[in-house]
Design a protein around this motif. Structure first.
Motif, PDB file in Angstrom:
ATOM      1  N   GLU A  62       0.869  -1.166   0.000  1.00 53.84           N
ATOM      2  CA  GLU A  62       0.000   0.000   0.000  1.00 53.84           C
ATOM      3  C   GLU A  62       0.911   1.221   0.000  1.00 53.84           C
ATOM      4  O   GLU A  62       2.031   1.175   0.513  1.00 53.84           O
ATOM      5  CB  GLU A  62      -0.880   0.006   1.234  1.00 53.84           C
ATOM      6  CG  GLU A  62      -1.888  -1.117   1.266  1.00 53.84           C
ATOM      7  CD  GLU A  62      -2.720  -1.093   2.526  1.00 53.84           C
ATOM      8  OE1 GLU A  62      -3.363  -0.055   2.791  1.00 53.84           O
ATOM      9  OE2 GLU A  62      -2.702  -2.100   3.245  1.00 53.84           O
ATOM     10  N   ARG A  83      -5.271  -2.599  12.408  1.00 58.91           N
ATOM     11  CA  ARG A  83      -5.435  -3.818  11.610  1.00 58.91           C
ATOM     12  C   ARG A  83      -4.964  -5.009  12.426  1.00 58.91           C
ATOM     13  O   ARG A  83      -3.992  -4.929  13.159  1.00 58.91           O
ATOM     14  CB  ARG A  83      -4.614  -3.737  10.331  1.00 58.91           C
ATOM     15  CG  ARG A  83      -5.037  -2.576   9.447  1.00 58.91           C
ATOM     16  CD  ARG A  83      -4.254  -2.583   8.194  1.00 58.91           C
ATOM     17  NE  ARG A  83      -4.463  -1.350   7.458  1.00 58.91           N
ATOM     18  CZ  ARG A  83      -4.082  -1.165   6.227  1.00 58.91           C
ATOM     19  NH1 ARG A  83      -3.469  -2.143   5.573  1.00 58.91           N
ATOM     20  NH2 ARG A  83      -4.293  -0.016   5.612  1.00 58.91           N
ATOM     21  N   GLY A  92      -1.248   4.924   8.786  1.00 60.16           N
ATOM     22  CA  GLY A  92      -0.380   3.767   8.547  1.00 60.16           C
ATOM     23  C   GLY A  92      -1.129   2.456   8.637  1.00 60.16           C
ATOM     24  O   GLY A  92      -2.197   2.292   8.058  1.00 60.16           O
ATOM     25  N   LEU A  93      -0.584   1.522   9.382  1.00 64.07           N
ATOM     26  CA  LEU A  93      -1.178   0.189   9.547  1.00 64.07           C
ATOM     27  C   LEU A  93      -1.913   0.036  10.885  1.00 64.07           C
ATOM     28  O   LEU A  93      -2.179  -1.074  11.331  1.00 64.07           O
ATOM     29  CB  LEU A  93      -0.093  -0.878   9.398  1.00 64.07           C
ATOM     30  CG  LEU A  93       0.500  -0.995   7.993  1.00 64.07           C
ATOM     31  CD1 LEU A  93       1.749  -1.864   7.990  1.00 64.07           C
ATOM     32  CD2 LEU A  93      -0.536  -1.529   7.021  1.00 64.07           C
ATOM     33  N   GLY A 104       2.913  -5.099   2.431  1.00 65.37           N
ATOM     34  CA  GLY A 104       3.439  -4.105   3.346  1.00 65.37           C
ATOM     35  C   GLY A 104       2.881  -2.740   3.033  1.00 65.37           C
ATOM     36  O   GLY A 104       1.925  -2.598   2.275  1.00 65.37           O
ATOM     37  N   MET A 105       3.500  -1.717   3.622  1.00 59.99           N
ATOM     38  CA  MET A 105       3.115  -0.345   3.353  1.00 59.99           C
ATOM     39  C   MET A 105       4.369   0.489   3.151  1.00 59.99           C
ATOM     40  O   MET A 105       5.285   0.467   3.977  1.00 59.99           O
ATOM     41  CB  MET A 105       2.271   0.232   4.497  1.00 59.99           C
ATOM     42  CG  MET A 105       1.811   1.664   4.228  1.00 59.99           C
ATOM     43  SD  MET A 105       0.652   2.274   5.474  1.00 59.99           S
ATOM     44  CE  MET A 105      -0.879   1.569   4.847  1.00 59.99           C
ATOM     45  N   GLU A 115       7.138  -0.862   5.782  1.00 58.59           N
ATOM     46  CA  GLU A 115       6.767  -1.710   6.907  1.00 58.59           C
ATOM     47  C   GLU A 115       6.242  -3.037   6.377  1.00 58.59           C
ATOM     48  O   GLU A 115       5.400  -3.066   5.484  1.00 58.59           O
ATOM     49  CB  GLU A 115       5.709  -1.026   7.775  1.00 58.59           C
ATOM     50  CG  GLU A 115       6.233   0.173   8.516  1.00 58.59           C
ATOM     51  CD  GLU A 115       5.196   0.828   9.413  1.00 58.59           C
ATOM     52  OE1 GLU A 115       5.601   1.657  10.241  1.00 58.59           O
ATOM     53  OE2 GLU A 115       3.988   0.517   9.301  1.00 58.59           O
ATOM     54  N   MET A 117      -2.115  -8.905   8.141  1.00 61.88           N
ATOM     55  CA  MET A 117      -1.600  -8.401   6.875  1.00 61.88           C
ATOM     56  C   MET A 117      -1.057  -9.604   6.117  1.00 61.88           C
ATOM     57  O   MET A 117      -0.442 -10.495   6.713  1.00 61.88           O
ATOM     58  CB  MET A 117      -0.495  -7.365   7.118  1.00 61.88           C
ATOM     59  CG  MET A 117       0.004  -6.714   5.849  1.00 61.88           C
ATOM     60  SD  MET A 117       1.008  -5.232   6.138  1.00 61.88           S
ATOM     61  CE  MET A 117       2.397  -5.871   7.072  1.00 61.88           C
ATOM     62  N   THR A 141      -1.101   0.177  16.739  1.00 57.19           N
ATOM     63  CA  THR A 141      -0.762  -0.811  15.706  1.00 57.19           C
ATOM     64  C   THR A 141      -0.752  -2.174  16.375  1.00 57.19           C
ATOM     65  O   THR A 141      -0.031  -2.397  17.343  1.00 57.19           O
ATOM     66  CB  THR A 141       0.601  -0.499  15.058  1.00 57.19           C
ATOM     67  OG1 THR A 141       0.555   0.846  14.552  1.00 57.19           O
ATOM     68  CG2 THR A 141       0.900  -1.453  13.925  1.00 57.19           C
ATOM     69  N   ASN A 160       5.464  -7.405   7.810  1.00 57.43           N
ATOM     70  CA  ASN A 160       5.310  -8.246   8.990  1.00 57.43           C
ATOM     71  C   ASN A 160       6.679  -8.479   9.625  1.00 57.43           C
ATOM     72  O   ASN A 160       7.687  -8.635   8.917  1.00 57.43           O
ATOM     73  CB  ASN A 160       4.682  -9.588   8.610  1.00 57.43           C
ATOM     74  CG  ASN A 160       3.207  -9.463   8.287  1.00 57.43           C
ATOM     75  OD1 ASN A 160       2.434  -8.983   9.105  1.00 57.43           O
ATOM     76  ND2 ASN A 160       2.818  -9.882   7.096  1.00 57.43           N
ATOM     77  N   LEU A 166       5.649  -5.547  13.490  1.00 57.78           N
ATOM     78  CA  LEU A 166       6.198  -5.141  12.201  1.00 57.78           C
ATOM     79  C   LEU A 166       7.710  -5.015  12.245  1.00 57.78           C
ATOM     80  O   LEU A 166       8.309  -4.828  13.294  1.00 57.78           O
ATOM     81  CB  LEU A 166       5.617  -3.776  11.789  1.00 57.78           C
ATOM     82  CG  LEU A 166       4.103  -3.683  11.606  1.00 57.78           C
ATOM     83  CD1 LEU A 166       3.690  -2.240  11.395  1.00 57.78           C
ATOM     84  CD2 LEU A 166       3.656  -4.555  10.452  1.00 57.78           C
TER      85      LEU A 166
END
Length: 113
Positions: free
Chosen positions: A13, A28, A24-25, A36-37, A94, A31, A54, A96, A58
């Motif tokens: 993303e 959530r 951001g993430l 990722g982002m 970012e 994932m 978060t 996992n 990550l």
């Protein structure tokens, strides 16, 4: 968007708006494994990140203006501990937690679109 990271293709993303950069993430619970982002941060500077709200553990890659990873750090969910790069960056990626290590991606590798 599809990125190449140390020879691996990932789906990321893209966070470039002020809203996406601040969200951001957060919030959530999962994932995808190779997702990722990518955060687009503008001019080179020291940009620090934390994990407030978060939920996913990550790893973050700090990327300089040439697309090279200058540092990789693991981050704990819901932590306010700052994670700062050792030098100016223009992007972060970012993933996992542990993805970079499992993929063999190291400091000095490039991130390309």
């Amino acid at each position: 968007m599809t990125l190449q990271v140390g020879g691996h293709a990932i789906q990321a993303e893209y966070a470039a708006t002020p809203e996406a950069l601040s969200e951001g993430l957060m919030h959530r619970s999962t994932m995808a494994a190779d997702a990722g982002m990518l955060f687009e941060l503008g001019e080179p500077d020291i940009h620090c990140f934390w994990m407030k709200n978060t939920l996913i553990p990550l790893s973050i890659a700090f990327i300089d203006r040439d697309g090279r990873i200058i540092d990789i750090q693991d981050m704990q969910p819901r932590s306010l501990d700052p994670h700062c790069p050792p030098g100016p960056i223009t992007q972060t990626l970012e993933m996992n937690r542990g993805w970079f290590a499992r993929a063999g991606v190291r400091v000095g590798d490039r991130v390309t679109r």
